[in-house]
Design a protein around this motif. Structure first.
Motif, mmCIF file in Angstrom:
data_model
loop_
_atom_site.group_PDB
_atom_site.id
_atom_site.type_symbol
_atom_site.label_atom_id
_atom_site.label_comp_id
_atom_site.label_asym_id
_atom_site.label_seq_id
_atom_site.Cartn_x
_atom_site.Cartn_y
_atom_site.Cartn_z
ATOM 1 N N ASP A 137 -15.490 33.755 67.859
ATOM 2 C CA ASP A 137 -16.644 33.811 68.758
ATOM 3 C C ASP A 137 -17.092 32.395 69.100
ATOM 4 O O ASP A 137 -17.790 31.766 68.317
ATOM 5 N N GLU A 138 -16.679 31.914 70.248
ATOM 6 C CA GLU A 138 -17.021 30.571 70.712
ATOM 7 C C GLU A 138 -16.941 29.523 69.604
ATOM 8 O O GLU A 138 -17.917 28.816 69.349
ATOM 9 N N PRO A 139 -15.787 29.414 68.933
ATOM 10 C CA PRO A 139 -15.746 28.528 67.769
ATOM 11 C C PRO A 139 -15.816 27.048 68.124
ATOM 12 O O PRO A 139 -16.028 26.233 67.248
ATOM 13 N N LEU A 140 -15.647 26.714 69.383
ATOM 14 C CA LEU A 140 -15.627 25.291 69.735
ATOM 15 C C LEU A 140 -16.951 24.819 70.311
ATOM 16 O O LEU A 140 -17.137 23.635 70.564
ATOM 17 N N SER A 141 -17.892 25.743 70.512
ATOM 18 C CA SER A 141 -19.082 25.361 71.269
ATOM 19 C C SER A 141 -20.004 24.421 70.501
ATOM 20 O O SER A 141 -20.852 23.777 71.088
ATOM 21 N N ASN A 142 -19.838 24.348 69.170
ATOM 22 C CA ASN A 142 -20.680 23.423 68.406
ATOM 23 C C ASN A 142 -20.056 22.043 68.231
ATOM 24 O O ASN A 142 -20.595 21.217 67.507
ATOM 25 N N LEU A 143 -18.903 21.834 68.847
ATOM 26 C CA LEU A 143 -18.249 20.528 68.703
ATOM 27 C C LEU A 143 -18.554 19.672 69.924
ATOM 28 O O LEU A 143 -18.784 20.199 71.012
ATOM 29 N N ASP A 144 -18.528 18.353 69.740
ATOM 30 C CA ASP A 144 -18.761 17.525 70.922
ATOM 31 C C ASP A 144 -17.505 17.500 71.794
ATOM 32 O O ASP A 144 -16.419 17.874 71.378
ATOM 33 N N ALA A 145 -17.694 17.071 73.037
ATOM 34 C CA ALA A 145 -16.674 17.261 74.068
ATOM 35 C C ALA A 145 -15.310 16.696 73.675
ATOM 36 O O ALA A 145 -14.282 17.328 73.898
ATOM 37 N N GLN A 146 -15.312 15.509 73.067
ATOM 38 C CA GLN A 146 -14.033 14.875 72.725
ATOM 39 C C GLN A 146 -13.283 15.688 71.684
ATOM 40 O O GLN A 146 -12.082 15.927 71.787
ATOM 41 N N LEU A 147 -14.030 16.125 70.667
ATOM 42 C CA LEU A 147 -13.435 16.868 69.573
ATOM 43 C C LEU A 147 -12.916 18.210 70.067
ATOM 44 O O LEU A 147 -11.927 18.740 69.583
ATOM 45 N N ARG A 148 -13.601 18.742 71.069
ATOM 46 C CA ARG A 148 -13.272 20.076 71.553
ATOM 47 C C ARG A 148 -11.853 20.132 72.103
ATOM 48 O O ARG A 148 -11.125 21.088 71.879
ATOM 49 N N THR A 149 -11.455 19.071 72.806
ATOM 50 C CA THR A 149 -10.120 19.058 73.385
ATOM 51 C C THR A 149 -9.057 19.099 72.298
ATOM 52 O O THR A 149 -8.113 19.884 72.361
#
Lengths: 323, 283
Positions: A137-149
Motif C-alpha cells: 500500500d503506497e510503500p514508497l510515498s514516505n520516501l524522499d524523491a531521490q530515494l524513491r527512484t
C-alpha cells in the motif's frame, strides 16, 4: 468489479485518492469485509477467512513496524506466530535480511532507522514467511524523491527474483507505469481499465483513463455533437517536425504561454480552424529547437493514427472516424 | 537604555530558574513540613515564639514510637496495600479491554460511550455511599476489606478506562492490522503488540488507582468499623486525633511514610502521566 491476477504478476492498482484502491487491497487482506462478492486466493474463496489464514503479506504505507521490538524481532514476529521451529527462525531472518541488505541493522529499534531502512525492514518482514500474495500500500510515498527512484528499482528486481504475485496500490502514475506488469486504473470504486502500461497509456478505454495518465494528460476536444477526440501532447507537434510517414491532421494552434521544463517545452494554447477555441497543450522535446512565443499562431499537426475517439455521453472509446 | 544581549540572556535564565525554584519550593514544602514535624517534640511544636521551620529543641523519635507501637499503623499500611493491589488487578482486568474496545471497535459511538463512562466518575462518593452501604450489607461484607475491593473499582474503572482509551487511540491501527496479517487473531495482536506499546499507559492507570485507593476516606469510614481493618486514610485521623487533641508529630509521620512512595512513583513516570491525560485530546 471483476479482477484476476496472474501467477507471479506485478499488478498495480492506480487511481486518484478515494477511488477505492486501498479499500480493495484491505478487502483482499481481510481487514475489511466486502458487502457482496467473492475474493479468491489460489482458487479458494477467502471471504470468511481471517487475515492470518489468507497466506498474504502486506506492507503498509506507514510500514507498521512494531516500535517495541528490534529489527530481528520484527522480522521474526510472523514466523513465531506461525509456530516455526525456534532454530529455523534465525536462518529465515538471515535470508530475508540478506535479500534487502539490512543484516547489520538487526539489533536496532525502528525509531533508529531511516525511512529507506524502515521500508526494507517492512519488506523483509513481509517476505520472510513466503506468502502466496504480496500486498503493498503506497510503500514508497514516505520516501524522499531521490530515494524513491532507487527503491522502485530495488522493489521490482526483488519481485522478479522471488516471483510472488504482487498487488501494489499507488496514486503515482510514474510508479505504476514503471513497476507494473499490468495496471488496473480505478475510479469511483470501479476498474476503468486493466492492461499493460503501454495499453492503458496508448489505448485508454475511456476519457477518465485518458485524462488520468500522462503529464500533462491527453488533450480531449469536441469533434462532433456526440464525439470527443483525444491526442497526446507529445504527438501534437509542429508540421515540419513530423517525419511525413502516415497521414497527418493539420491543426492551427495559437500559443498563449510557453513553459520551459528542461527536457521538454510545454506550449499552452487554443486551436483555430478545426475545433476552434479548444484548449490544448503541446509537448515538444528539447530536440525541437524552433522558437515559439505566446500570442502567435503556428501550424501544428497530429498523426491520424494517434487520434483516439470517445463517446461524448458515456466517455467510452469508440471506433476511429474521419475528422 | 536597552539591555545588552548577554545581560538579557542572564535575566532570562535567572527568571527561568527562579520560576522553577518557586514551584520546587511549592511542591516540596509539604514534604519538608511533614518531615520536620515527625521528629519535633510537642513542646517545640506548641510554643508560638519558636521558629516553626527549624528544630528549636532536640529532635525526638517519640512520635514514631506512638505511631508504630500505640496504633495499628503497620496493619493499616498492609490493609491499604492489600486493597490497593486487588483493586489495581480488578481495574486493569476490566479497564484495559474496555478502553481498547472504546478506542477501536465501536466507531463514533465509542467516543460518546467513553464520555458517558467518564461522567459516572464524577458522581461523588458522598452520594453513593448510602446505596452502596445497603449493597454491602446485603452481601454481608460489612467491616470487611473486601467491601472496599468491591466498591473502589466503581470509580477507578471509569477513569482508567477513559485514560487507557486515550493511549490506545494513539496507537496506529496499522500496527494491529500488521500483527493480524502476520498470523495473530485480534486478541493475539492486542496482547503481543498493543499491550507492550501501551505499558506506559497501563502503569499510569496503576499509579492512579493506587493513589485513589490510598486517599479514599468516605467509603472506608462507612464500611469498616473495626480498627484492625482500617486503611491508612481512616486509621491515621481516627486514632491520632483525640477530641481536640491532635498528635501532630505522629500524624505527620503517618502521612509522610504513606505519601513518599507515591511521590517517588509519580516522579518516575511524570512525563508518561501527563501524556496519559493529554494523549488523544489534541487530535
Amino acid at each position: 468489479m471483476d479482477l484476476v491476477t496472474r501467477e507471479g504478476e506485478f499488478l498495480v492498482l492506480l487511481g486518484p485518492s478515494g477511488c477505492g484502491k486501498t479499500t480493495l487491497l484491505r478487502m483482499i487482506a481481510g481487514l475489511e469485509q466486502p458487502s457482496s462478492g467473492e475474493i479468491l486466493i489460489g482458487g479458494q474463496v477467502v471471504n470468511d477467512l481471517p487475515p492470518r489464514a489468507r497466506k498474504i503479506a502486506m506492507v503498509f504505507q506507514s510500514y507498521a513496524l512494531y516500535p517495541h521490538m528490534t529489527v530481528f524481532k520484527n522480522i521474526a514476529f510472523p514466523l513465531k506466530a506461525q509456530g516455526v521451529a525456534k532454530e529455523e527462525i534465525p536462518k529465515k531472518v538471515a535470508w530475508a535480511t540478506g535479500l534487502f541488505g539490512i543484516g547489520h541493522l538487526l539489533e536496532r529499534k525502528p525509531r533508529q532507522l531511516s525511512g529507506g531502512e524502515r521500508q526494507r525492514v517492512a519488506l523483509a518482514r513481509a517476505v520472510v514467511r513466503e506468502p502466496a500474495v504480496f500486498l503493498l500500500d503506497e510503500p514508497l510515498s514516505n520516501l524522499d524523491a531521490q530515494l524513491r527512484t532507487s527503491a522502485r528499482d530495488e522493489l521490482q528486481q526483488f519481485q522478479r527474483r522471488i516471483g510472488i504475485t504482487t498487488i501494489y496500490v499507488t496514486h503515482d502514475q510514474i510508479e505504476a507505469m514503471g513497476l507494473g506488469d499490468r495496471i488496473a486504473v480505478m475510479q469511483g470504486g470501479r476498474v476503468r481499465q486493466l492492461g499493460t502500461p503501454a495499453e492503458v497509456y496508448g489505448e485508454p478505454a475511456d476519457t477518465f483513463v485518458a485524462g488520468f495518465l500522462g503529464s500533462p494528460p491527453m488533450n480531449i476536444v469536441e469533434a462532433a455533437a456526440d464525439r470527443l477526440v483525444g491526442f497526446r501532447p507529445e504527438h501534437f507537434l509542429p508540421r515540419e517536425v513530423h517525419d511525413g510517414s502516415g497521414a497527418l491532421v493539420a491543426l492551427g494552434f495559437r500559443v498563449t504561454r510557453v513553459e520551459y521544463l528542461g527536457a521538454d517545452r510545454l506550449l499552452y494554447g487554443v486551436l483555430e480552424d478545426k475545433f476552434p477555441g479548444a484548449k490544448v497543450i503541446a509537448r515538444l522535446p528539447s530536440t525541437v529547437t524552433l522558437p515559439y512565443e505566446g500570442g502567435r499562431r503556428y501550424e501544428f499537426a497530429v498523426p491520424e493514427k494517434e487520434l483516439r475517439f470517445f463517446d461524448r455521453t458515456s466517455g467510452l472509446r469508440t471506433a476511429p472516424r474521419p475528422v | 537604555m536597552a539591555m545588552s544581549p548577554a545581560l538579557k540572556r542572564v535575566t532570562a535564565r535567572g527568571g527561568h530558574l527562579g520560576l522553577i525554584g518557586l514551584f520546587t519550593v511549592f511542591s516540596a514544602f509539604p514534604f519538608y513540613w511533614m518531615f520536620i514535624t515527625t521528629f519535633k517534640r510537642t513542646s517545640d511544636l506548641m510554643k508560638r515564639s519558636n521558629n516553626p521551620f527549624i528544630y528549636n529543641e532536640p529532635p525526638t523519635l517519640e512520635n514514631l514510637r506512638v505511631l508504630f507501637f500505640d496504633t495499628l499503623y503497620v496493619r493499616w499500611l498492609g490493609n491499604t496495600l492489600f486493597v490497593g493491589v486487588l483493586v489495581v488487578f480488578v481495574t486493569l482486568l476490566l479497564a484495559v479491554p474496555a478502553g481498547y474496545a472504546l478506542a477501536r471497535l465501536t466507531g463514533k459511538w465509542g467516543e460518546h460511550l467513553g464520555i458517558g463512562i467518564f461522567l459516572t466518575y464524577l458522581v461523588p462518593s458522598t452520594l453513593l455511599f448510602i446505596p452502596m452501604s445497603r449493597l454491602i450489607g446485603d452481601l454481608g461484607l460489612q467491616d470487611s476489606l473486601w467491601s472496599l475491593v468491591l466498591v473502589y473499582p466503581s470509580f477507578t474503572i471509569p477513569f482508567c478506562t477513559w485514560l487507557l482509551m486515550g493511549f490506545f487511540k494513539a496507537i496506529p491501527r496499522d500496527l494491529e492490522e500488521a500483527a493480524m496479517l502476520d498470523g495473530y487473531s485480534r486478541f493475539g495482536a492486542f496482547v503481543k503488540v498493543v499491550i507492550p506499546i501501551s505499558l506506559a499507559g497501563i502503569l499510569t492507570a496503576v499509579i492512579f488507582t493506587l493513589t485513589l485507593v490510598m486517599q479514599e476516606f468516605v467509603y472506608a469510614l462507612t464500611f469498616i468499623t473495626a480498627a484492625r481493618n482500617y486503611t491508612v486514610s481512616v486509621g491515621v485521623p481516627t486514632f491520632l486525633v483525640h477530641g481536640d487533641v491532635y498528635f501532630w508529630g505522629s500524624l505527620m509521620a503517618g502521612c509522610f511514610i504513606a505519601s513518599v512512595p507515591v511521590a517517588v512513583l509519580y516522579n518516575f513516570f511524570v512525563d508518561r502521566f501527563i501524556a496519559g491525560f493529554t494523549v488523544g485530546a489534541i487530535k
